[in-house]
Enzyme design. Structure first.
Site, PDB file in Angstrom:
ATOM      1  CG  HIS A 178      -0.564   0.362   2.484  1.00  0.00           C
ATOM      2  ND1 HIS A 178      -0.245  -0.555   3.450  1.00  0.00           N
ATOM      3  CD2 HIS A 178      -0.355   1.568   3.042  1.00  0.00           C
ATOM      4  CE1 HIS A 178       0.136   0.084   4.548  1.00  0.00           C
ATOM      5  NE2 HIS A 178       0.084   1.380   4.327  1.00  0.00           N
ATOM      6  CG  ASP A 190       0.077  -3.997   2.737  1.00  0.00           C
ATOM      7  OD1 ASP A 190       0.506  -3.511   1.670  1.00  0.00           O
ATOM      8  OD2 ASP A 190      -0.218  -3.306   3.739  1.00  0.00           O
ATOM      9  CD  GLN A 203      -2.434   5.586  10.525  1.00  0.00           C
ATOM     10  OE1 GLN A 203      -2.157   4.906   9.531  1.00  0.00           O
ATOM     11  NE2 GLN A 203      -3.242   5.160  11.455  1.00  0.00           N
ATOM     12  N   GLY A 204       2.496   6.063   9.049  1.00  0.00           N
ATOM     13  CA  GLY A 204       3.861   6.441   8.704  1.00  0.00           C
ATOM     14  C   GLY A 204       4.876   5.340   9.002  1.00  0.00           C
ATOM     15  CG  ASP A 205       5.379   3.533  12.623  1.00  0.00           C
ATOM     16  OD1 ASP A 205       6.435   4.182  12.514  1.00  0.00           O
ATOM     17  OD2 ASP A 205       4.635   3.586  13.626  1.00  0.00           O
ATOM     18  CB  SER A 206       2.839   1.487   6.292  1.00  0.00           C
ATOM     19  OG  SER A 206       1.585   1.338   6.870  1.00  0.00           O
TER      20      SER A 206
END
Ligand code: ARG
Length: 288
Positions: free
Chosen positions: A87, A140, A234-237
């Site tokens: 993603h 993912d 959020q932002g760690d993905s």
């Protein structure tokens, strides 16, 4: 000297810019506020030398230069091979197909994103798992090939199916430069959070299917704490979840961050290994 109000306003503006950017970056983000105690990631500062395989994905064109263009995490599993989340490579994040994101880079060896430490390496090729399902979030992961090889010590071994590191109750650490409160406060420095691998039964109960995703035991694993608290956000993905020194997960999704009953969901690395037909230690086989 600037008027305090102007300073406050500019803080608010900066904050909303960051939020606006993440709405695009993180399509799976939910608008749920931080846990009541305000400790969402519940993490601690980490020096990148203690997790040298952790990398930041960057595009200054798309995300601006304040934090070196960081928008997702990644992990080096071979000297020229980086895993991240599928993603993170979506058109909604990059503004087009990944091969068109000309300034896509991997930042290695940099603890503080505002420093010049470490190296920025161009991405030579991106491969997004064609089996990635946006509805459930299954599969993912994406594979980035670097234009330049990393040193051997920056490569982590992946845990294959049946590895004891996947057993429920195993203590694990997740690394990233993401939101540390759930309110759009992006870290400058790398952080880690300690969580435990949870059972598939528990993860299935937590995520039987919702707008955020559906837990699929074959391609996902979930980790967190019963009382909430430490979690990715959020932002760690795309960043690493490491247990017993081996890579077990990639940050993928969750409902909010650090909320009790809503553990973090990760791409199961043994499924990546199986899908790619890889050995668990790429460094020794592709050497660069
Ligand atoms: N989708 C988010 C990202 O793109 C990761 C969210 C992880 N959430 C969690 N609660 N563990 O950065």
């Amino acid at each position: 000297m600037r008027h305090p109000f102007v300073r406050a306003l500019s803080r608010v503006l900066t904050r909303s810019l960051v939020l606006a950017a993440t709405a695009a970056v993180i399509p799976l983000a939910s608008a749920v506020p931080a846990a009541a105690d305000g400790v969402v990631v519940g993490g601690f500062p980490v020096d990148v030398s203690d997790g040298p395989w952790t990398v930041a994905l960057s595009s200054r064109d798309r995300f601006g230069g304040t934090r070196a263009g960081q928008f997702c995490g990644g992990v080096a599993v071979g000297r020229t091979t980086v895993l991240t989340a599928a993603h993170c490579m979506g058109a909604d994040v990059l503004g087009g197909p990944p091969n068109r994101a000309r300034d896509l880079k991997v930042i290695t060896g940099r603890t503080d994103l505002t420093s010049a430490q470490g190296k920025e390496i161009a991405v030579r090729d991106t491969w997004v798992n064609p089996g990635y399902d946006k509805i459930s979030n299954a599969g993912d992961f994406a594979v980035l090939t670097l234009a330049e090889a990393l040193p051997d010590r920056s490569v982590i071994r992946m845990a294959a199916a049946g590895d004891p590191a996947y057993e429920p109750g195993t203590s694990a650490t997740v690394y990233g430069w993401g939101d540390i409160t759930g309110g759009g406060d992006y870290a400058r420095g790398l952080r880690g959070a300690r969580v435990h691998v949870l059972s598939d039964a528990l993860c299935e109960r937590a995520y039987p299917g919702s707008a955020d995703g559906t837990y699929r035991a074959d391609s996902m694993l979930c980790a967190g704490e019963a009382t909430g608290g430490p979690d990715a956000c959020q932002g760690d993905s795309g960043g690493p979840l490491v247990a017993q020194g081996r890579l077990v997960g990639l940050v993928s999704w969750g409902s909010g961050c650090g909320r009790p009953g809503s553990p973090g969901v990760y791409t199961r690395v043994s499924d990546v290994v199986r899908t790619m037909g890889w050995p668990t230690a790429l460094a020794s086989t592709n050497g660069g």
